[in-house]
Design an enzyme around this catalytic site. Structure first.
Site, short mmCIF file in Angstrom:
data_model
loop_
_atom_site.label_atom_id
_atom_site.label_comp_id
_atom_site.label_asym_id
_atom_site.label_seq_id
_atom_site.Cartn_x
_atom_site.Cartn_y
_atom_site.Cartn_z
N ASP A 36 0.87 -1.18 0.00
CA ASP A 36 0.00 0.00 0.00
C ASP A 36 0.90 1.22 0.00
O ASP A 36 1.86 1.32 0.77
CB ASP A 36 -0.89 -0.03 1.25
N ILE A 37 0.60 2.16 -0.90
CA ILE A 37 1.44 3.36 -1.04
C ILE A 37 1.29 4.31 0.16
O ILE A 37 2.17 5.13 0.43
CB ILE A 37 1.08 4.05 -2.38
N GLN B 242 -14.74 1.70 1.32
CA GLN B 242 -13.92 1.33 0.16
C GLN B 242 -13.64 2.58 -0.68
O GLN B 242 -14.57 3.31 -1.04
CB GLN B 242 -14.65 0.28 -0.70
N HIS C 291 -10.17 -5.85 -2.91
CA HIS C 291 -8.82 -6.14 -2.42
C HIS C 291 -8.88 -6.44 -0.93
O HIS C 291 -9.78 -6.01 -0.22
CB HIS C 291 -7.86 -4.97 -2.69
N PHE C 292 -7.86 -7.17 -0.48
CA PHE C 292 -7.70 -7.51 0.94
C PHE C 292 -6.51 -6.72 1.47
O PHE C 292 -5.45 -6.68 0.83
CB PHE C 292 -7.42 -9.01 1.11
N HIS C 293 -6.69 -6.09 2.64
CA HIS C 293 -5.59 -5.40 3.32
C HIS C 293 -4.95 -6.38 4.29
O HIS C 293 -5.66 -7.05 5.05
CB HIS C 293 -6.11 -4.24 4.17
#
Ligand code: 5GP
Length: 143
Positions: free
Chosen positions: A33-34, A96, A102-104
Site C-alpha cells: 500500500d502506497i 472502500q 482487495h484484501f488489506h
C-alpha cells in the site's frame, strides 16, 4: 455498481501504473500500500475485474484468500509483527475508496496505533526495503 476499468488498481494490473509488487500469479497480484497504515501494509487483489467481494467469482475469492494467507505469513516474519489485521471493504458506505476488490494485510504491534487509512504516502525507499524482505520470506517459504 458497474466496474470502472480505469480505476487505479485496474491500471496497475494492466501495467499502466507502477506498484511495489511482492507476489503475482495467474489469478492474483499483491503489492505494498502506497499509504501504509503500518510497516508492511500490503494489498492482495484478484486479476478478475470485480468491485466488491460479492461481485467476485468463488474461484477468484478462493485464490485471494489462499494468497492473502501465504503473503500474510511472509509479512509477519519480514516485519516481526506479533499480530496481523486482515480487512476488506465493500462499497463506499463501508469505506472502500478504490473500486476493485482487495484484501488489506496490516501488521500490528503492541502499543502502536495505526496511521489513518489512505492518507500519508510512505518513503519509496523504505517501501522497497520492506518489499525486499517480504519477497525474501516468500522465496524462503517456497524452499
Ligand atoms: P480501500 O479504501 O479501497 O479499502 O483501500 C484502498 C487502499 O489503496 C488504501 O489503503 C490506499 O492507501 C491504497 N492506494 C490508493 N491508491 C494507491 C496506489 O496508487 N498505489 C498503491 N500501492 N496503493 C494505493
Amino acid at each position: 455498481m458497474p466496474y470502472d476499468k480505469n480505476n487505479v488498481f485496474a491500471r496497475i494490473l494492466r501495467g499502466e501504473l507502477p506498484c511495489i509488487k511482492v507476489y503475482e500469479d495467474a489469478q492474483t497480484l499483491a503489492f505494498l500500500d502506497i499509504m501504509p497504515q503500518s510497516d508492511g501494509h500490503t494489498l492482495v487483489l484478484p486479476k478478475e475485474p470485480a468491485v466488491t467481494l460479492l461481485d467476485l467469482s468463488p474461484e477468484g475469492a478462493a485464490a485471494c484468500i489462499v494468497v492473502t494467507r501465504r503473503v500474510a505469513a511472509a509479512i509477519q516474519r519480514a516485519v516481526g509483527a506479533p499480530g496481523l489485521l486482515i480487512s476488506q471493504f465493500n462499497g463506499e458506505a463501508a469505506g472502500q475508496t478504490v473500486p476493485h476488490v482487495h484484501f488489506h494485510i496490516i501488521p500490528r504491534f503492541p502499543g502502536l496505533k495505526l496511521k489513518p487509512h489512505g492518507r500519508e504516502k510512505a518513503d519509496p525507499d523504505r517501501l522497497d526495503q520492506i518489499a525486499a524482505r517480504i519477497t525474501g520470506e516468500l522465496m524462503a517459504a517456497r524452499g
